[in-house]
Design a protein around this motif. Structure first.
Motif, mmCIF file in Angstrom:
data_model
loop_
_atom_site.group_PDB
_atom_site.id
_atom_site.type_symbol
_atom_site.label_atom_id
_atom_site.label_comp_id
_atom_site.label_asym_id
_atom_site.label_seq_id
_atom_site.Cartn_x
_atom_site.Cartn_y
_atom_site.Cartn_z
ATOM 1 N N GLY A 240 30.900 30.965 41.284
ATOM 2 C CA GLY A 240 30.655 31.623 42.558
ATOM 3 C C GLY A 240 31.366 32.948 42.719
ATOM 4 O O GLY A 240 31.269 33.571 43.758
ATOM 5 N N GLY A 241 32.092 33.378 41.726
ATOM 6 C CA GLY A 241 32.669 34.705 41.806
ATOM 7 C C GLY A 241 34.171 34.742 41.952
ATOM 8 O O GLY A 241 34.869 33.730 41.862
ATOM 9 N N GLY A 242 34.648 35.956 42.176
ATOM 10 C CA GLY A 242 36.068 36.246 42.172
ATOM 11 C C GLY A 242 36.879 35.557 43.248
ATOM 12 O O GLY A 242 38.011 35.142 43.010
ATOM 13 N N GLU B 282 41.492 43.399 44.865
ATOM 14 C CA GLU B 282 40.252 43.668 45.606
ATOM 15 C C GLU B 282 40.028 45.165 45.792
ATOM 16 O O GLU B 282 38.895 45.611 45.923
ATOM 17 C CB GLU B 282 40.308 42.988 46.981
ATOM 18 C CG GLU B 282 40.156 41.490 46.923
ATOM 19 C CD GLU B 282 40.241 40.840 48.284
ATOM 20 O OE1 GLU B 282 40.963 41.350 49.160
ATOM 21 O OE2 GLU B 282 39.580 39.804 48.456
ATOM 22 N N PRO C 97 35.584 43.330 38.664
ATOM 23 C CA PRO C 97 35.506 41.987 39.226
ATOM 24 C C PRO C 97 36.885 41.522 39.710
ATOM 25 O O PRO C 97 37.882 41.624 38.985
ATOM 26 C CB PRO C 97 35.034 41.124 38.060
ATOM 27 C CG PRO C 97 34.507 42.073 37.035
ATOM 28 C CD PRO C 97 35.202 43.366 37.253
ATOM 29 N N GLY D 89 38.220 38.521 40.250
ATOM 30 C CA GLY D 89 38.861 37.451 39.495
ATOM 31 C C GLY D 89 39.503 37.943 38.213
ATOM 32 O O GLY D 89 40.613 37.544 37.855
ATOM 33 N N SER E 85 33.081 31.856 30.734
ATOM 34 C CA SER E 85 31.814 32.432 31.196
ATOM 35 C C SER E 85 30.990 32.928 30.024
ATOM 36 O O SER E 85 29.768 32.741 29.985
ATOM 37 C CB SER E 85 32.085 33.594 32.155
ATOM 38 O OG SER E 85 32.747 33.135 33.294
ATOM 39 N N THR F 30 29.872 26.657 46.670
ATOM 40 C CA THR F 30 30.430 27.981 46.421
ATOM 41 C C THR F 30 30.695 28.706 47.729
ATOM 42 O O THR F 30 31.736 29.354 47.894
ATOM 43 C CB THR F 30 29.459 28.798 45.533
ATOM 44 O OG1 THR F 30 29.272 28.089 44.314
ATOM 45 C CG2 THR F 30 30.002 30.168 45.247
ATOM 46 N N VAL G 125 34.352 30.219 49.042
ATOM 47 C CA VAL G 125 34.539 31.590 49.509
ATOM 48 C C VAL G 125 35.105 31.585 50.929
ATOM 49 O O VAL G 125 35.999 32.370 51.264
ATOM 50 C CB VAL G 125 33.219 32.394 49.424
ATOM 51 C CG1 VAL G 125 33.343 33.732 50.126
ATOM 52 C CG2 VAL G 125 32.820 32.595 47.969
#
Length: 185
Positions: free
Chosen positions: A19-21, A52, A57, A59, A87, A118, A122
């Motif tokens: 689901g991302g960073g 950020e 990215p 993460g 990944s 996810t 978040v």
């Protein structure tokens, strides 16, 4: 903690942070701050804010920053590889076989389940970052008015208004936020 164990921690995070960073950041916070106490919560959220604010990215930026902070450049390389390698392996495997099973009901069901899970991860990351940025720690609160970091809350409100009422690109808000954090916090 040695570099191999740090690699395994970030491999685990990279493998399960679907689901991302921000999901990866939530895992990192749980493992590095709460479970192993390698860094303080305050330090972690400062690192998250910087990650950020930098291109790339979140993460991977955060993994590299944490590894570099703990073990220098070699630590940054090890944590980055740990974060990215799962990944890479999964994408290679999926690319190889996905066409054969993408229409199966079980695969569709898994993807339908991952979306809300996810979103929840978040949301947890958002709440954690917001509470660190806007609320004072419980042990420092002496009155209800003291519970909120008023300059941070005011800055947040102004940034939110600028984002919704103007066509200013969010990158400018991020840059101004970074400057605000360095100068006033």
């Amino acid at each position: 903690m040695n570099l191999f164990f740090l690699f395994l921690i970030f491999f685990y995070i990279g493998l399960f942070a679907i689901g991302g960073g921000l999901v990866a950041a939530t895992f990192m916070q749980q493992v590095l701050v709460e479970k192993y106490a390698l860094i303080s919560a305050e330090k972690f959220y400062s690192m998250l804010a910087i990650s950020e604010s930098t291109p790339g990215p979140i993460g991977i930026n955060l993994a590299t920053y944490i590894g570099t902070e703990l073990y220098g450049p070699i630590g940054g390389i090890v944590t980055t590889l740990g974060e990215v390698l799962p990944s890479f392996i999964v994408i290679i495997a999926i690319a190889r076989f996905f066409a054969h099973f993408q229409d199966k009901p079980a695969v569709k069901s898994v993807f339908a389940t991952l979306r809300p899970a996810t979103s929840g991860m978040v949301l947890i990351a958002l709440i954690q970052v917001f509470s660190i940025a806007i609320l004072n720690p419980l042990d420092t609160i002496t009155s209800p008015l003291n519970a909120v970091k008023w300059p941070s809350l005011a800055f947040y409100a102004v940034c939110l208004a600028v984002l919704f009422l103007t066509k200013l690109h969010p990158v400018f808000i991020v840059v101004v936020g970074a400057v605000f954090g360095v100068l006033f916090l």
